[in-house]
Scaffold this motif. Structure first.
Motif, PDB file in Angstrom:
ATOM      1  N   THR A  85      11.259  31.406 -17.058  1.00  0.00           N
ATOM      2  CA  THR A  85      10.245  31.588 -16.505  1.00  0.00           C
ATOM      3  C   THR A  85      10.455  31.859 -14.842  1.00  0.00           C
ATOM      4  O   THR A  85       9.867  32.756 -14.117  1.00  0.00           O
ATOM      5  CB  THR A  85       9.055  30.290 -16.636  1.00  0.00           C
ATOM      6  N   ALA A  86      11.280  31.060 -14.434  1.00  0.00           N
ATOM      7  CA  ALA A  86      11.798  31.173 -12.848  1.00  0.00           C
ATOM      8  C   ALA A  86      12.177  32.493 -12.761  1.00  0.00           C
ATOM      9  O   ALA A  86      12.058  33.289 -11.628  1.00  0.00           O
ATOM     10  CB  ALA A  86      12.713  30.101 -12.744  1.00  0.00           C
ATOM     11  N   ALA A  87      13.252  32.983 -13.692  1.00  0.00           N
ATOM     12  CA  ALA A  87      13.943  34.195 -13.559  1.00  0.00           C
ATOM     13  C   ALA A  87      12.794  35.492 -13.712  1.00  0.00           C
ATOM     14  O   ALA A  87      12.923  36.184 -12.815  1.00  0.00           O
ATOM     15  CB  ALA A  87      14.980  34.654 -14.818  1.00  0.00           C
ATOM     16  N   ALA A  88      11.814  35.131 -14.521  1.00  0.00           N
ATOM     17  CA  ALA A  88      10.799  36.171 -14.778  1.00  0.00           C
ATOM     18  C   ALA A  88      10.125  36.470 -13.351  1.00  0.00           C
ATOM     19  O   ALA A  88       9.585  37.417 -12.769  1.00  0.00           O
ATOM     20  CB  ALA A  88      10.037  35.924 -15.739  1.00  0.00           C
ATOM     21  N   ASP A  89       9.792  35.205 -12.838  1.00  0.00           N
ATOM     22  CA  ASP A  89       8.910  35.065 -11.614  1.00  0.00           C
ATOM     23  C   ASP A  89       9.764  35.695 -10.243  1.00  0.00           C
ATOM     24  O   ASP A  89       9.211  36.396  -9.585  1.00  0.00           O
ATOM     25  CB  ASP A  89       8.735  33.473 -11.043  1.00  0.00           C
ATOM     26  N   LYS A  90      11.060  35.497 -10.352  1.00  0.00           N
ATOM     27  CA  LYS A  90      11.989  36.208  -9.064  1.00  0.00           C
ATOM     28  C   LYS A  90      11.984  37.512  -9.612  1.00  0.00           C
ATOM     29  O   LYS A  90      12.114  38.533  -8.580  1.00  0.00           O
ATOM     30  CB  LYS A  90      13.059  35.494  -9.417  1.00  0.00           C
ATOM     31  N   MET A  91      12.035  38.043 -10.694  1.00  0.00           N
ATOM     32  CA  MET A  91      11.944  39.666 -10.935  1.00  0.00           C
ATOM     33  C   MET A  91      10.694  40.159 -10.435  1.00  0.00           C
ATOM     34  O   MET A  91      10.591  41.117  -9.967  1.00  0.00           O
ATOM     35  CB  MET A  91      12.238  39.808 -12.328  1.00  0.00           C
ATOM     36  N   ALA A  92       9.495  39.739 -10.772  1.00  0.00           N
ATOM     37  CA  ALA A  92       8.305  40.027 -10.190  1.00  0.00           C
ATOM     38  C   ALA A  92       8.198  39.983  -8.842  1.00  0.00           C
ATOM     39  O   ALA A  92       7.807  41.174  -8.250  1.00  0.00           O
ATOM     40  CB  ALA A  92       7.256  39.121 -10.903  1.00  0.00           C
ATOM     41  N   LEU A 114      14.455  42.085 -18.128  1.00  0.00           N
ATOM     42  CA  LEU A 114      13.033  41.955 -18.531  1.00  0.00           C
ATOM     43  C   LEU A 114      13.067  41.896 -20.124  1.00  0.00           C
ATOM     44  O   LEU A 114      12.493  41.342 -20.513  1.00  0.00           O
ATOM     45  CB  LEU A 114      12.213  42.676 -17.630  1.00  0.00           C
ATOM     46  N   GLY A 115      13.682  42.825 -20.392  1.00  0.00           N
ATOM     47  CA  GLY A 115      14.054  42.980 -22.002  1.00  0.00           C
ATOM     48  C   GLY A 115      14.438  41.841 -22.740  1.00  0.00           C
ATOM     49  O   GLY A 115      13.798  41.305 -23.788  1.00  0.00           O
ATOM     50  N   ASP A 116      15.352  41.215 -22.135  1.00  0.00           N
ATOM     51  CA  ASP A 116      15.829  39.922 -22.605  1.00  0.00           C
ATOM     52  C   ASP A 116      14.799  38.881 -22.834  1.00  0.00           C
ATOM     53  O   ASP A 116      14.413  38.043 -23.786  1.00  0.00           O
ATOM     54  CB  ASP A 116      17.170  39.298 -22.021  1.00  0.00           C
ATOM     55  N   ILE A 117      13.973  38.567 -21.563  1.00  0.00           N
ATOM     56  CA  ILE A 117      12.818  37.735 -21.600  1.00  0.00           C
ATOM     57  C   ILE A 117      11.757  38.211 -22.408  1.00  0.00           C
ATOM     58  O   ILE A 117      11.358  37.332 -23.202  1.00  0.00           O
ATOM     59  CB  ILE A 117      12.456  37.604 -20.171  1.00  0.00           C
ATOM     60  N   ALA A 118      11.660  39.474 -22.647  1.00  0.00           N
ATOM     61  CA  ALA A 118      10.381  39.855 -23.565  1.00  0.00           C
ATOM     62  C   ALA A 118      10.640  39.612 -25.035  1.00  0.00           C
ATOM     63  O   ALA A 118       9.741  39.201 -25.833  1.00  0.00           O
ATOM     64  CB  ALA A 118      10.246  41.384 -23.184  1.00  0.00           C
ATOM     65  N   GLN A 119      12.003  39.569 -25.290  1.00  0.00           N
ATOM     66  CA  GLN A 119      12.183  39.317 -26.823  1.00  0.00           C
ATOM     67  C   GLN A 119      12.055  37.804 -27.203  1.00  0.00           C
ATOM     68  O   GLN A 119      11.875  37.757 -28.362  1.00  0.00           O
ATOM     69  CB  GLN A 119      13.829  39.691 -27.127  1.00  0.00           C
ATOM     70  N   GLN A 120      12.072  37.074 -26.202  1.00  0.00           N
ATOM     71  CA  GLN A 120      11.544  35.721 -26.490  1.00  0.00           C
ATOM     72  C   GLN A 120       9.963  35.492 -26.966  1.00  0.00           C
ATOM     73  O   GLN A 120       9.830  34.453 -27.398  1.00  0.00           O
ATOM     74  CB  GLN A 120      11.921  34.705 -25.360  1.00  0.00           C
ATOM     75  N   GLY A 121       9.360  36.352 -26.474  1.00  0.00           N
ATOM     76  CA  GLY A 121       7.817  36.426 -26.807  1.00  0.00           C
ATOM     77  C   GLY A 121       7.071  35.169 -26.267  1.00  0.00           C
ATOM     78  O   GLY A 121       6.066  34.858 -27.031  1.00  0.00           O
ATOM     79  N   LYS A 122       7.585  34.786 -25.285  1.00  0.00           N
ATOM     80  CA  LYS A 122       6.854  33.469 -24.677  1.00  0.00           C
ATOM     81  C   LYS A 122       5.425  33.933 -23.715  1.00  0.00           C
ATOM     82  O   LYS A 122       5.628  34.793 -22.949  1.00  0.00           O
ATOM     83  CB  LYS A 122       7.809  32.527 -23.638  1.00  0.00           C
ATOM     84  N   ASP A 123       4.405  33.195 -23.957  1.00  0.00           N
ATOM     85  CA  ASP A 123       3.203  33.332 -23.236  1.00  0.00           C
ATOM     86  C   ASP A 123       3.042  34.706 -22.536  1.00  0.00           C
ATOM     87  O   ASP A 123       3.220  35.544 -23.061  1.00  0.00           O
ATOM     88  CB  ASP A 123       3.009  32.008 -22.390  1.00  0.00           C
ATOM     89  N   LYS A 124       2.634  34.403 -21.449  1.00  0.00           N
ATOM     90  CA  LYS A 124       2.070  35.863 -20.689  1.00  0.00           C
ATOM     91  C   LYS A 124       3.423  36.046 -19.561  1.00  0.00           C
ATOM     92  O   LYS A 124       3.113  37.014 -18.888  1.00  0.00           O
ATOM     93  CB  LYS A 124       0.726  35.593 -19.741  1.00  0.00           C
ATOM     94  N   THR A 125       4.534  35.396 -19.622  1.00  0.00           N
ATOM     95  CA  THR A 125       5.407  35.392 -18.573  1.00  0.00           C
ATOM     96  C   THR A 125       6.113  36.907 -18.458  1.00  0.00           C
ATOM     97  O   THR A 125       5.981  37.461 -17.323  1.00  0.00           O
ATOM     98  CB  THR A 125       6.688  34.607 -18.980  1.00  0.00           C
ATOM     99  N   THR A 126       6.390  37.491 -19.516  1.00  0.00           N
ATOM    100  CA  THR A 126       6.856  38.805 -19.503  1.00  0.00           C
ATOM    101  C   THR A 126       5.732  39.774 -19.000  1.00  0.00           C
ATOM    102  O   THR A 126       5.911  40.620 -18.008  1.00  0.00           O
ATOM    103  CB  THR A 126       7.375  39.166 -20.671  1.00  0.00           C
ATOM    104  N   GLY A 127       4.606  39.748 -19.664  1.00  0.00           N
ATOM    105  CA  GLY A 127       3.584  40.838 -19.134  1.00  0.00           C
ATOM    106  C   GLY A 127       3.286  40.526 -17.826  1.00  0.00           C
ATOM    107  O   GLY A 127       2.973  41.474 -16.990  1.00  0.00           O
ATOM    108  N   GLN A 128       3.248  39.312 -17.090  1.00  0.00           N
ATOM    109  CA  GLN A 128       2.898  39.350 -15.834  1.00  0.00           C
ATOM    110  C   GLN A 128       3.854  39.870 -14.797  1.00  0.00           C
ATOM    111  O   GLN A 128       3.771  40.265 -13.767  1.00  0.00           O
ATOM    112  CB  GLN A 128       2.512  37.858 -15.422  1.00  0.00           C
ATOM    113  N   ALA A 129       5.287  39.494 -15.254  1.00  0.00           N
ATOM    114  CA  ALA A 129       6.467  40.079 -14.369  1.00  0.00           C
ATOM    115  C   ALA A 129       6.588  41.251 -14.680  1.00  0.00           C
ATOM    116  O   ALA A 129       6.646  42.170 -13.603  1.00  0.00           O
ATOM    117  CB  ALA A 129       7.792  39.287 -15.233  1.00  0.00           C
ATOM    118  N   LEU A 130       6.365  42.132 -15.615  1.00  0.00           N
ATOM    119  CA  LEU A 130       6.134  43.593 -15.790  1.00  0.00           C
ATOM    120  C   LEU A 130       5.084  44.224 -14.903  1.00  0.00           C
ATOM    121  O   LEU A 130       5.417  45.173 -14.188  1.00  0.00           O
ATOM    122  CB  LEU A 130       6.059  43.935 -17.219  1.00  0.00           C
TER     123      LEU A 130
END
Length: 139
Positions: A85-92, A114-130
């Motif tokens: 989640t911290a990495a996704a936040d940093k990417m965003a 971001l694709g690596d994170i997306a494959q985990q399918g966790k909550d809204k983290t990936t969608g928000q980062a993207l």
């Protein structure tokens, strides 16, 4: 979940002395748009296909130009034991789609996308980062 559980470990690297043509061939061969530039395990920069186009081709540089002349030397990274989640936040926040992954001795151990994170399918983290990565540049 930690970055070291989802990152790509087998990362092709370039030397700062490699030519842009050699690096472009590596990108083609591994079907990647980014390669870290390292001196041993220490990251010196990152070079993207976009760097090659904007900093080399558009300026008429020779294919023999060292990649160190066109790479991005301000490398964005996270640590292998960081939470995804911290990495996704940093990417965003930085509006980037991938980060170099370092160990605590600051040696390159992988890349996380971001694709690596997306494959985990966790909550809204990936969608928000993207969504934030895709926003027009705020700078």
């Amino acid at each position: 979940m930690r970055i070291n559980e989802i990152m790509s470990r087998d990362v092709e690297r370039a030397s700062p002395r490699d030519t842009i043509q050699e690096v472009a061939r590596k990108m083609r061969d591994i079907d990647s748009g980014v390669i870290p530039v390292c001196d041993g395990d220490k990251v010196q920069g990152m070079v993207t296909d976009r760097d090659i186009v904007l900093r080399a081709v558009s300026e008429g540089r020779s294919f023999a130009t060292p990649v160190s002349e066109v790479m991005t030397s301000d490398v964005e990274y996270c640590y292998e034991d960081d939470d995804i989640t911290a990495a996704a936040d940093k990417m965003a926040e930085l509006q980037v789609r991938r980060l170099a992954v370092l160990d605590r001795d600051r040696r390159l151990v992988g890349i996380v996308s971001l694709g690596d994170i997306a494959q985990q399918g966790k909550d809204k983290t990936t969608g928000q980062a993207l969504e934030e990565i895709s926003e027009p540049n705020r700078h």
